[in-house]
Scaffold this motif. Structure first.
Motif, mmCIF file in Angstrom:
data_model
loop_
_atom_site.group_PDB
_atom_site.id
_atom_site.type_symbol
_atom_site.label_atom_id
_atom_site.label_comp_id
_atom_site.label_asym_id
_atom_site.label_seq_id
_atom_site.Cartn_x
_atom_site.Cartn_y
_atom_site.Cartn_z
ATOM 1 N N GLU A 6 0.832 -1.217 0.000
ATOM 2 C CA GLU A 6 0.000 0.000 0.000
ATOM 3 C C GLU A 6 0.860 1.258 0.000
ATOM 4 O O GLU A 6 0.563 2.224 -0.710
ATOM 5 C CB GLU A 6 -0.913 0.010 1.224
ATOM 6 N N HIS A 7 1.925 1.249 0.802
ATOM 7 C CA HIS A 7 2.777 2.436 0.884
ATOM 8 C C HIS A 7 3.620 2.610 -0.384
ATOM 9 O O HIS A 7 3.890 3.749 -0.783
ATOM 10 C CB HIS A 7 3.657 2.378 2.131
ATOM 11 N N GLU A 8 4.033 1.523 -1.003
ATOM 12 C CA GLU A 8 4.693 1.656 -2.304
ATOM 13 C C GLU A 8 3.753 2.340 -3.292
ATOM 14 O O GLU A 8 4.151 3.260 -4.020
ATOM 15 C CB GLU A 8 5.101 0.280 -2.835
ATOM 16 N N LYS A 9 2.500 1.889 -3.298
ATOM 17 C CA LYS A 9 1.519 2.445 -4.228
ATOM 18 C C LYS A 9 1.280 3.928 -3.977
ATOM 19 O O LYS A 9 1.040 4.706 -4.923
ATOM 20 C CB LYS A 9 0.198 1.687 -4.106
ATOM 21 N N GLY A 10 1.358 4.366 -2.727
ATOM 22 C CA GLY A 10 1.113 5.765 -2.396
ATOM 23 C C GLY A 10 2.364 6.627 -2.360
ATOM 24 O O GLY A 10 2.276 7.830 -2.081
ATOM 25 N N SER A 11 3.511 6.045 -2.630
ATOM 26 C CA SER A 11 4.770 6.770 -2.480
ATOM 27 C C SER A 11 5.054 7.708 -3.654
ATOM 28 O O SER A 11 4.445 7.610 -4.725
ATOM 29 C CB SER A 11 5.933 5.788 -2.332
ATOM 30 N N ALA A 12 6.029 8.585 -3.434
ATOM 31 C CA ALA A 12 6.465 9.514 -4.483
ATOM 32 C C ALA A 12 7.174 8.795 -5.617
ATOM 33 O O ALA A 12 7.367 9.355 -6.696
ATOM 34 C CB ALA A 12 7.403 10.555 -3.878
ATOM 35 N N GLY A 51 3.802 -0.454 -6.918
ATOM 36 C CA GLY A 51 2.568 0.323 -6.958
ATOM 37 C C GLY A 51 1.357 -0.471 -7.367
ATOM 38 O O GLY A 51 0.258 0.087 -7.503
ATOM 39 N N ALA A 52 1.518 -1.787 -7.556
ATOM 40 C CA ALA A 52 0.400 -2.625 -8.006
ATOM 41 C C ALA A 52 -0.568 -2.919 -6.861
ATOM 42 O O ALA A 52 -0.203 -2.896 -5.689
ATOM 43 C CB ALA A 52 0.921 -3.940 -8.586
ATOM 44 N N GLU A 53 -1.799 -3.223 -7.235
ATOM 45 C CA GLU A 53 -2.827 -3.653 -6.275
ATOM 46 C C GLU A 53 -2.836 -5.170 -6.263
ATOM 47 O O GLU A 53 -2.984 -5.819 -7.302
ATOM 48 C CB GLU A 53 -4.187 -3.134 -6.717
ATOM 49 N N ALA A 54 -2.662 -5.771 -5.091
ATOM 50 C CA ALA A 54 -2.639 -7.238 -4.996
ATOM 51 C C ALA A 54 -4.001 -7.770 -4.581
ATOM 52 O O ALA A 54 -4.719 -7.130 -3.807
ATOM 53 C CB ALA A 54 -1.587 -7.673 -3.984
ATOM 54 N N VAL A 89 6.299 6.067 -7.421
ATOM 55 C CA VAL A 89 5.552 5.387 -8.486
ATOM 56 C C VAL A 89 5.949 6.004 -9.822
ATOM 57 O O VAL A 89 5.908 7.225 -10.002
ATOM 58 C CB VAL A 89 4.026 5.493 -8.261
ATOM 59 N N ALA A 90 6.374 5.148 -10.750
ATOM 60 C CA ALA A 90 6.881 5.629 -12.038
ATOM 61 C C ALA A 90 5.737 5.831 -13.022
ATOM 62 O O ALA A 90 4.823 5.006 -13.123
ATOM 63 C CB ALA A 90 7.896 4.649 -12.603
ATOM 64 N N GLN A 91 5.806 6.927 -13.747
ATOM 65 C CA GLN A 91 4.815 7.238 -14.760
ATOM 66 C C GLN A 91 5.489 7.248 -16.127
ATOM 67 O O GLN A 91 6.542 6.637 -16.294
ATOM 68 C CB GLN A 91 4.141 8.565 -14.388
ATOM 69 N N LYS A 92 4.941 7.890 -17.092
ATOM 70 C CA LYS A 92 5.497 7.859 -18.442
ATOM 71 C C LYS A 92 6.916 8.421 -18.479
ATOM 72 O O LYS A 92 7.225 9.383 -17.788
ATOM 73 C CB LYS A 92 4.597 8.659 -19.399
ATOM 74 N N GLY A 93 7.758 7.793 -19.302
ATOM 75 C CA GLY A 93 9.124 8.277 -19.454
ATOM 76 C C GLY A 93 9.974 8.075 -18.227
ATOM 77 O O GLY A 93 10.983 8.761 -18.039
ATOM 78 N N HIS A 94 9.564 7.149 -17.359
ATOM 79 C CA HIS A 94 10.292 6.830 -16.134
ATOM 80 C C HIS A 94 10.354 8.012 -15.172
ATOM 81 O O HIS A 94 11.247 8.094 -14.338
ATOM 82 C CB HIS A 94 11.714 6.322 -16.454
ATOM 83 N N GLU A 95 9.396 8.929 -15.287
ATOM 84 C CA GLU A 95 9.308 10.029 -14.334
ATOM 85 C C GLU A 95 8.548 9.559 -13.103
ATOM 86 O O GLU A 95 7.573 8.804 -13.207
ATOM 87 C CB GLU A 95 8.586 11.226 -14.965
ATOM 88 N N PHE A 96 8.993 10.005 -11.959
ATOM 89 C CA PHE A 96 8.342 9.614 -10.714
ATOM 90 C C PHE A 96 7.138 10.511 -10.436
ATOM 91 O O PHE A 96 7.093 11.662 -10.878
ATOM 92 C CB PHE A 96 9.338 9.671 -9.556
ATOM 93 N N ARG A 97 6.185 9.971 -9.694
ATOM 94 C CA ARG A 97 4.958 10.711 -9.384
ATOM 95 C C ARG A 97 5.280 12.076 -8.794
ATOM 96 O O ARG A 97 4.662 13.084 -9.142
ATOM 97 C CB ARG A 97 4.119 9.901 -8.401
ATOM 98 N N ASP A 98 6.234 12.118 -7.870
ATOM 99 C CA ASP A 98 6.660 13.389 -7.279
ATOM 100 C C ASP A 98 8.181 13.466 -7.399
ATOM 101 O O ASP A 98 8.915 13.173 -6.462
ATOM 102 C CB ASP A 98 6.227 13.473 -5.818
ATOM 103 N N ALA A 99 8.632 13.850 -8.597
ATOM 104 C CA ALA A 99 10.074 13.881 -8.876
ATOM 105 C C ALA A 99 10.799 14.870 -7.973
ATOM 106 O O ALA A 99 11.954 14.640 -7.597
ATOM 107 C CB ALA A 99 10.308 14.229 -10.343
ATOM 108 N N THR A 100 10.136 15.961 -7.610
ATOM 109 C CA THR A 100 10.770 16.954 -6.732
ATOM 110 C C THR A 100 11.093 16.339 -5.381
ATOM 111 O O THR A 100 12.197 16.520 -4.841
ATOM 112 C CB THR A 100 9.847 18.173 -6.553
ATOM 113 N N LYS A 101 10.142 15.584 -4.845
ATOM 114 C CA LYS A 101 10.368 14.950 -3.550
ATOM 115 C C LYS A 101 11.454 13.876 -3.646
ATOM 116 O O LYS A 101 12.326 13.769 -2.772
ATOM 117 C CB LYS A 101 9.067 14.329 -3.032
ATOM 118 N N VAL A 102 11.407 13.086 -4.704
ATOM 119 C CA VAL A 102 12.394 12.012 -4.876
ATOM 120 C C VAL A 102 13.793 12.592 -5.035
ATOM 121 O O VAL A 102 14.738 12.172 -4.355
ATOM 122 C CB VAL A 102 12.044 11.135 -6.096
#
Length: 341
Positions: A114-120, A224-227, A122-135
């Motif tokens: 759950e925390h992986e799924k909610g973390s900064a 980030g997957a749902e199990a 999580v990779a999106q398009k182009g291998h950018e992280f959900r919150d790249a600034t935080k990462v």
């Protein structure tokens, strides 16, 4: 030339994941307690985690058992974990109670996924992280900047993890996931080549993890997957207790050999529990003299003095640098340039 010109071991604890959204040890225990406080009114579940309850039903069914055995064990964990230092310590104290072990590991896996799924991270398009600034503002960003030092992609990319070993006491896959995506974005190499390069990273999870990532194995679990309940059972089977891991003599020997050979040992977000210190302690002090660096954020001066003594006992050290004001990123800011030398 790689970032680390001398053998270097990073020892990673729960505090190292806090900046990107992973739970600290005490918070993990609290969440686990809430998830396992499973109650019913009639046939309706009124508290606790429903997916964990369903997973215990499937486990009981597969083993010809009554699911109420696991429901009682889960409630026992919920009541007892508040009086233990960590979920690891609690499971070790009850190592012979198999239903309790099953419930504890299911709750660990559920919480970490759950925390992986909610973390900064999580990779999106182009291998950018959900919150790249935080990462990039965390120690992971500083770590990646340092790894690039002296690396020319077309010449010596294979040296990027040279002299580096990571001993990660966390169950999550944040470091592997971060490096896999950051390496692609930085190097311009495709997933297949970066996955091949990642095989050169020596990383150990003494207590296991919630599973391989898809690029590590064909049946890996996406970050980030749902199990579902079956995926959760599979993930929980990868969690290890202290006693179970000690029985893996080969892996334990490799960790201790790396600690013995290291010229530099860096502790990030680590709590220095005695059983964990004992686990990484080399069998002899015959290796190189070395130096240690450690975060001890908000620890008392008495704690810092005690922990410094514990670190020095691990092996021969010429220096131990620790300060209660340093978090993981702060330690990199203070010494990152030094580690390049």
């Amino acid at each position: 030339m790689a970032m680390f010109k001398v053998p270097t071991v990073f020892v990673i604890g729960a505090g190292a994941g806090f900046d990107v959204g992973m739970p600290l040890g005490d918070k993990l225990s609290q969440i686990i307690g809430e998830k396992l406080r499973i109650t019913f009114e009639g046939n309706q579940q009124t508290s606790g985690d429903s997916l964990i309850m369903e997973a215990t039903r499937q486990h009981a069914k597969a083993n010809g058992q009554n699911a109420n055995v696991y429901r009682r064990a889960a409630f026992g964990v919920a009541g007892g974990i508040a009086y233990s230092r960590s979920i690891d310590s609690y499971l070790h104290a009850h190592k012979d109670d198999k239903p309790l072990q099953v419930c504890g590991k299911l709750a660990i896996a559920r919480t970490i996924l759950e925390h992986e799924k909610g973390s900064a991270l999580v990779a999106q398009k182009g291998h950018e992280f959900r919150d790249a600034t935080k990462v990039n503002g965390s120690w992971l960003g500083a770590f990646m900047y340092g790894l690039q030092e002296g690396i020319v992609v077309s010449e010596n990319l294979g040296d990027i993890f040279k002299h580096l070993t990571i001993v990660n006491f966390n169950y999550d896959r944040c470091i592997e996931h971060f490096l896999f995506n950051a390496m692609q974005a930085w190097s311009g190499k495709d997933e297949r080549e970066v996955a091949e390069r990642m095989k050169g990273l020596r990383i150990y999870h003494p207590y296991g993890s919630v599973g391989d990532l898809p690029w590590q194995s064909g049946d890996g679990i996406e970050f980030g997957a749902e199990a579902d309940e079956f995926g959760l059972l599979k993930s929980s089977s990868r969690i290890r207790t202290f006693n179970e891991e000690v029985e893996d003599a080969t892996k334990l020997g490799e960790i201790r050999d790396a600690m013995c050979a290291a010229s530099r040992v860096i502790f990030l977000g680590f709590h220095f529990h005695s059983q964990n210190m004992e686990l990484i302690k080399p069998q002899s002090h015959a290796g190189n003299e070395g130096e240690a660096y450690a975060t001890a954020l908000n620890r008392s001066s008495a704690d810092v003095k005690l922990i410094t003594g514990q670190i020095v006992k691990l092996r021969r050290l010429t220096a131990c640098n620790m300060n209660s004001k340093w978090d993981c990123d702060g330690l990199f800011r203070e010494f990152g340039t030094t580690w390049l030398g």
